[in-house]
Motif scaffolding. Structure first.
Motif, mmCIF file in Angstrom:
data_model
loop_
_atom_site.group_PDB
_atom_site.id
_atom_site.type_symbol
_atom_site.label_atom_id
_atom_site.label_comp_id
_atom_site.label_asym_id
_atom_site.label_seq_id
_atom_site.Cartn_x
_atom_site.Cartn_y
_atom_site.Cartn_z
ATOM 1 N N SER A 30 0.797 -1.409 0.040
ATOM 2 C CA SER A 30 0.030 0.023 0.052
ATOM 3 C C SER A 30 0.848 1.365 0.067
ATOM 4 O O SER A 30 0.620 2.225 -0.854
ATOM 5 C CB SER A 30 -0.952 0.181 1.231
ATOM 6 N N SER A 34 1.062 3.961 -3.174
ATOM 7 C CA SER A 34 0.644 5.042 -3.180
ATOM 8 C C SER A 34 1.668 6.389 -3.619
ATOM 9 O O SER A 34 1.302 7.471 -4.136
ATOM 10 C CB SER A 34 0.292 5.776 -1.579
ATOM 11 N N LEU A 180 -2.010 8.544 0.063
ATOM 12 C CA LEU A 180 -2.003 7.713 1.005
ATOM 13 C C LEU A 180 -2.837 8.038 2.376
ATOM 14 O O LEU A 180 -2.691 9.388 2.593
ATOM 15 C CB LEU A 180 -0.621 7.532 1.401
ATOM 16 N N TYR A 199 -11.852 -1.015 -4.206
ATOM 17 C CA TYR A 199 -10.346 -1.733 -4.003
ATOM 18 C C TYR A 199 -10.137 -1.458 -5.707
ATOM 19 O O TYR A 199 -10.909 -1.820 -6.566
ATOM 20 C CB TYR A 199 -10.817 -3.157 -3.944
ATOM 21 N N TYR A 202 -3.239 -2.322 -8.542
ATOM 22 C CA TYR A 202 -1.967 -1.683 -8.933
ATOM 23 C C TYR A 202 -0.954 -2.546 -9.305
ATOM 24 O O TYR A 202 -0.650 -3.744 -8.772
ATOM 25 C CB TYR A 202 -1.461 -1.008 -7.709
ATOM 26 N N LEU A 214 -5.806 -3.136 -3.687
ATOM 27 C CA LEU A 214 -5.605 -2.490 -2.354
ATOM 28 C C LEU A 214 -6.937 -1.495 -2.285
ATOM 29 O O LEU A 214 -7.706 -1.291 -3.129
ATOM 30 C CB LEU A 214 -4.512 -1.349 -2.687
ATOM 31 N N THR A 216 -8.996 1.749 -1.449
ATOM 32 C CA THR A 216 -8.964 3.129 -1.527
ATOM 33 C C THR A 216 -10.246 3.752 -0.980
ATOM 34 O O THR A 216 -11.347 3.286 -1.082
ATOM 35 C CB THR A 216 -8.711 3.314 -2.969
ATOM 36 N N VAL A 221 -5.095 5.578 -1.305
ATOM 37 C CA VAL A 221 -4.722 4.123 -1.135
ATOM 38 C C VAL A 221 -4.766 4.252 0.560
ATOM 39 O O VAL A 221 -4.176 5.105 1.139
ATOM 40 C CB VAL A 221 -3.270 3.776 -1.612
#
Length: 331
Positions: A30, A34, A180, A199, A202, A214, A216, A221
């Motif tokens: 993550s 980001s 982030l 989600y 990436y 990931l 979001t 993120v």
């Protein structure tokens, strides 16, 4: 009988071990995805001849609002404006840790023991650096000049507008540079109830080893992290922007090695880790004169008294939302 070069009864090859560690993300996927970490190995290279501190020089952005262009009318001289700038200092963090083989015995029953050891110790260092990063950001956001980067929610709980408001207050028309969001599990649960969690997949070349999905929120993120986001009275959420943290890994002569202590507990294998890294919040400067030894303790590194703002506040891509626990009514 165990001999030097073994760990838990298995042959220990430092290069193989480090290779397994390197296969996993330096932080979590993550944080890497980001884009907040800006890898700058020139920081590490500057320490090749010794030392623990360095200086980064910078030029202030050219701004037509504060330094307007002149009218080209045939009579006015085009007098040049001197470009201004400054410098910020960063410091190397050195840490060490050792483990006995008995602490990892269960993991060492795996088919690939070196991968098992690397998985355990690698996770340990990732958790440590993530926690240190959160504490550092919290400290920096306490500096005068960054008051607009923090939002304290006096009444009520989590809303979608809070993220929008603190992003705009902190960076204005650069608010899209945030990437982030670090939140406590309680706060993440509230975002889920609001239906704000998505989600995204990436794949970042040379950063992520595989495609990852990931969470979001509003394009940010999300890192769920209870360490450093609960101060006992409040839940604190932290926003970090792209390239807001400079990172590097200075050379360590002997990062990993083992030894056998025949006298301890009838014979004990010990694994030693030595780690060195640089985490520098871009836009502030560390005062190395305020620490007692060449490398700072965690408390020294995260003490806001040891940091000073150098950039215009809009160029420091960090933000914070504080919600008192008392605001939440238990269901």
């Amino acid at each position: 009988m165990p001999i030097p070069g073994t760990f838990g009864g298995f042959p220990f090859d430092p290069e193989v071990y480090q290779g397994f560690v390197d296969q996993e993300a330096t932080f979590s996927d993550s944080i890497l995805a980001s884009g907040i970490l800006a890898s700058d190995q020139s920081l590490a290279a500057s320490l090749d001849n010794g030392g623990t501190m360095g200086t980064i020089r910078f030029y202030n952005p050219l701004d037509p609002d504060t330094d307007a262009p002149l009218v080209r009318d045939g009579t006015t001289d085009n007098v040049p404006t001197e470009i201004s700038g400054g410098k910020q200092s960063w410091i190397r963090i050195d840490r060490m840790k050792a483990w006995k083989a008995t602490e990892l015995t269960r993991e060492l029953t795996a088919a690939d023991p070196m991968a098992a050891v690397a998985r355990n110790t690698g996770r340990y260092w990732r958790m440590y650096k993530q926690s240190l990063l959160v504490k550092l950001v919290d400290s920096v956001l306490g500096l005068s000049g960054l008051a607009n980067h923090t939002l304290t929610v006096k009444t009520g709980g989590v809303t979608a507008n809070q993220l929008i408001d603190v992003q705009q207050s902190a960076l204005g028309d650069f608010s899209g540079k945030f990437g982030l969001l670090v939140v406590h599990s309680k706060i993440l649960a509230e975002y889920k109830k609001l239906g704000l969690l998505n989600y995204n997949k990436y794949v970042i070349t040379n950063v992520l080893q595989k495609e990852v999905s990931l969470p979001t929120i509003n394009g940010l993120v999300v890192v769920e992290n209870d360490r450093g986001t609960d101060d006992g009275t409040n839940y604190n959420s932290f926003l970090l922007g792209q390239g807001s943290v400079l990172a590097a890994n200075p050379k360590v002569i002997t990062p990993d090695y083992t030894e056998y202590d025949a006298a301890k507990a009838g014979g004990t294998d010990i694994l030693y880790n030595n780690r060195s890294f640089i985490l520098h919040p871009n836009g502030v400067s560390f005062d190395g004169d305020k620490i007692n030894k060449p490398t700072p303790t965690d408390d020294e590194f995260t003490n806001k008294a040891n940091w000073a703002l150098k950039f215009d506040h809009k160029n420091v891509r960090m933000g914070k939302i504080t919600i008192p626990k008392a605001n939440f009514v238990e269901e």
